[in-house]
Design an enzyme around this catalytic site. Structure first.
Site, short mmCIF file in Angstrom:
data_model
loop_
_atom_site.label_atom_id
_atom_site.label_comp_id
_atom_site.label_asym_id
_atom_site.label_seq_id
_atom_site.Cartn_x
_atom_site.Cartn_y
_atom_site.Cartn_z
N SER A 89 0.86 -1.20 0.00
CA SER A 89 0.00 0.00 0.00
C SER A 89 0.89 1.24 0.00
O SER A 89 2.01 1.20 0.50
CB SER A 89 -0.87 0.01 1.26
N TYR A 118 -1.54 0.00 10.18
CA TYR A 118 -1.67 -0.57 8.84
C TYR A 118 -0.40 -0.27 8.03
O TYR A 118 0.15 -1.16 7.36
CB TYR A 118 -2.91 0.06 8.18
N1 LIG Z 1 -8.72 -0.71 -1.14
C1 LIG Z 1 -7.65 0.05 -1.03
O1 LIG Z 1 -7.73 1.29 -1.07
C2 LIG Z 1 -6.30 -0.58 -0.86
C3 LIG Z 1 -5.18 0.23 -1.07
C4 LIG Z 1 -3.92 -0.32 -0.92
C5 LIG Z 1 -3.79 -1.64 -0.57
N2 LIG Z 1 -4.90 -2.40 -0.36
C6 LIG Z 1 -4.69 -3.79 0.02
O2 LIG Z 1 -5.35 -4.63 -0.89
C7 LIG Z 1 -5.66 -5.87 -0.25
C8 LIG Z 1 -7.12 -6.19 -0.52
O3 LIG Z 1 -7.92 -5.20 0.11
P1 LIG Z 1 -9.34 -4.79 -0.45
O4 LIG Z 1 -9.35 -3.31 -0.59
O5 LIG Z 1 -9.73 -5.64 -1.57
O6 LIG Z 1 -10.22 -5.10 0.86
P2 LIG Z 1 -11.45 -6.08 1.11
O7 LIG Z 1 -12.47 -5.95 0.03
O8 LIG Z 1 -11.86 -5.81 2.52
O9 LIG Z 1 -10.79 -7.52 0.99
C9 LIG Z 1 -9.93 -8.03 1.96
C10 LIG Z 1 -9.77 -9.51 1.71
O10 LIG Z 1 -8.88 -10.03 2.71
C11 LIG Z 1 -9.43 -11.22 3.20
N3 LIG Z 1 -9.01 -11.48 4.57
C12 LIG Z 1 -9.09 -10.66 5.64
N4 LIG Z 1 -8.68 -11.30 6.76
C13 LIG Z 1 -8.34 -12.56 6.36
C14 LIG Z 1 -7.88 -13.72 7.04
N5 LIG Z 1 -7.66 -13.72 8.37
N6 LIG Z 1 -7.63 -14.84 6.32
C15 LIG Z 1 -7.85 -14.86 4.98
N7 LIG Z 1 -8.29 -13.81 4.29
C16 LIG Z 1 -8.54 -12.68 4.98
C17 LIG Z 1 -10.94 -11.04 3.12
O11 LIG Z 1 -11.56 -12.32 3.03
P3 LIG Z 1 -12.44 -13.02 4.18
O12 LIG Z 1 -12.98 -11.94 5.06
O13 LIG Z 1 -13.50 -13.76 3.40
O14 LIG Z 1 -11.50 -13.95 4.86
C18 LIG Z 1 -11.08 -10.28 1.82
O15 LIG Z 1 -11.20 -11.16 0.74
C19 LIG Z 1 -5.32 -5.68 1.22
O16 LIG Z 1 -4.07 -6.26 1.50
C20 LIG Z 1 -5.25 -4.18 1.38
O17 LIG Z 1 -4.41 -3.80 2.43
C21 LIG Z 1 -6.15 -1.91 -0.50
#
Ligand SMILES: NC(=O)c1ccc[n+]([C@@H]2O[C@H](COP(=O)([O-])OP(=O)(O)OC[C@H]3O[C@@H](n4cnc5c(N)ncnc54)[C@H](OP(=O)(O)O)[C@@H]3O)[C@@H](O)[C@H]2O)c1
Length: 253
Positions: free
Chosen positions: A146, A159
């Site tokens: 990120s 984070y």
């Molecule tokens: N959205 C943004 O602005 C952004 C920016 C930079 C980086 N990111 C990164 O991108 C990645 C995906 O985020 P997103 O934005 O797509 O968020 P999201 O829609 O909340 O998805 C997060 C995913 O992580 C999984 N997860 C959470 N805890 C887990 C666990 N204990 N075991 C297995 N899976 C787990 C969730 O699946 P379950 O709950 O079904 O387990 C879900 O599929 C993350 O690493 C986040 O830090 C996001």
């Protein structure tokens, strides 16, 4: 001419495939020809995505995995390989965020964020990396970092710490595993609207934040399609240990 971005015959494992970026990446890799193992805790969502990919002519398998538990990681990776064969590509994407001032984070917050984003990502990459080394087929590991791992963000200190650790981990694994033909890279997206932050953008703080972003906009998961495909593909043969911001230039400012 054969496209260097096709993934026919490759097997990919995606963690966090039940929503947001992971859900999107799974579709992108499947459309490029990869067979995909979909990992997360919410198996109902994974089953729906498995069906969606099958309906589009691809092959996917849902794998229950809680990345905070090392036993669950090992069982999930084992199930993925039993169903699809040796993993060629790992998208290490599961992540959580908790907002708080640095002085107010609790031990539970720390364990939740670091346990998922850093410990979880480490043991997923370790499990898959060991198997890639044993299989002697090389591989691609893409860690989802990120912008917050590159510069401090108010309320997102914990984070950011987890993502900074992930960046260090990426470089360490890239250096150690290069000799095995495994490329380990990290992408660092800026703000992208997903379930992780969806509610924030309608708040006053969220609206104010948008005015401070380089392009005054929140990203879309599809913005990352090309980057994920590049790093997963044969075209990335020499790209190793790269930390690539994909944030409209936010980290540069
Ligand atoms: N959205 C943004 O602005 C952004 C920016 C930079 C980086 N990111 C990164 O991108 C990645 C995906 O985020 P997103 O934005 O797509 O968020 P999201 O829609 O909340 O998805 C997060 C995913 O992580 C999984 N997860 C959470 N805890 C887990 C666990 N204990 N075991 C297995 N899976 C787990 C969730 O699946 P379950 O709950 O079904 O387990 C879900 O599929 C993350 O690493 C986040 O830090 C996001």
């Amino acid at each position: 001419m054969h496209s260097p971005f096709r993934l026919d015959g490759k097997v990919a494992l995606l963690t966090g495939a039940s929503s947001g970026l992971g859900h999107r990446f799974a579709g992108v890799l499947a459309a490029a020809g990869a067979q995909v193992a979909l990992a997360a805790r919410r198996t109902g969502r994974l089953a729906a995505l498995e069906q969606e990919i099958a309906a589009g002519g691809g092959k996917a398998v849902a794998v229950e995995m809680d990345v905070t538990r090392v036993n669950s990681i090992a069982a999930g990776v084992e199930k993925a390989e039993a169903a699809l064969g040796p993993i060629d590509i790992l998208i290490n994407n599961s992540g959580v965020a908790t907002e708080q001032r640095m002085g107010r984070f609790t031990e539970a917050d720390y364990d939740h964020v670091m346990g998922t984003n850093l410990k979880g990502a480490f043991f997923v990459a370790q499990e898959v990396g060991r198997r890639m080394i044993d299989a002697k087929r090389g591989g691609r590991i893409i860690n989802v970092g990120s912008t917050a791992g590159l510069r401090p963000f108010t309320m997102l200190g914990l984070y950011g710490m987890s993502k900074a650790g992930l960046i260090y981990m990426t470089r360490s694994m890239a250096t150690e595993w290069a000799r095995h033909g495994i490329c380990v890279n990290a992408i660092c997206p800026g703000y992208i609207k997903t379930e992780l932050n969806a509610e924030h953008w309608d708040t006053e703080a969220g609206k104010k934040l948008i005015t401070m972003l380089p392009r005054r906009r929140i990203g879309n998961p599809a913005d990352l399609d090309g980057l994920i495909l590049l790093l997963a593909s044969d075209a990335a043969e020499t790209i190793n240990g790269a930390i690539i911001p994909a944030d409209d230039g936010f980290a540069a400012g």
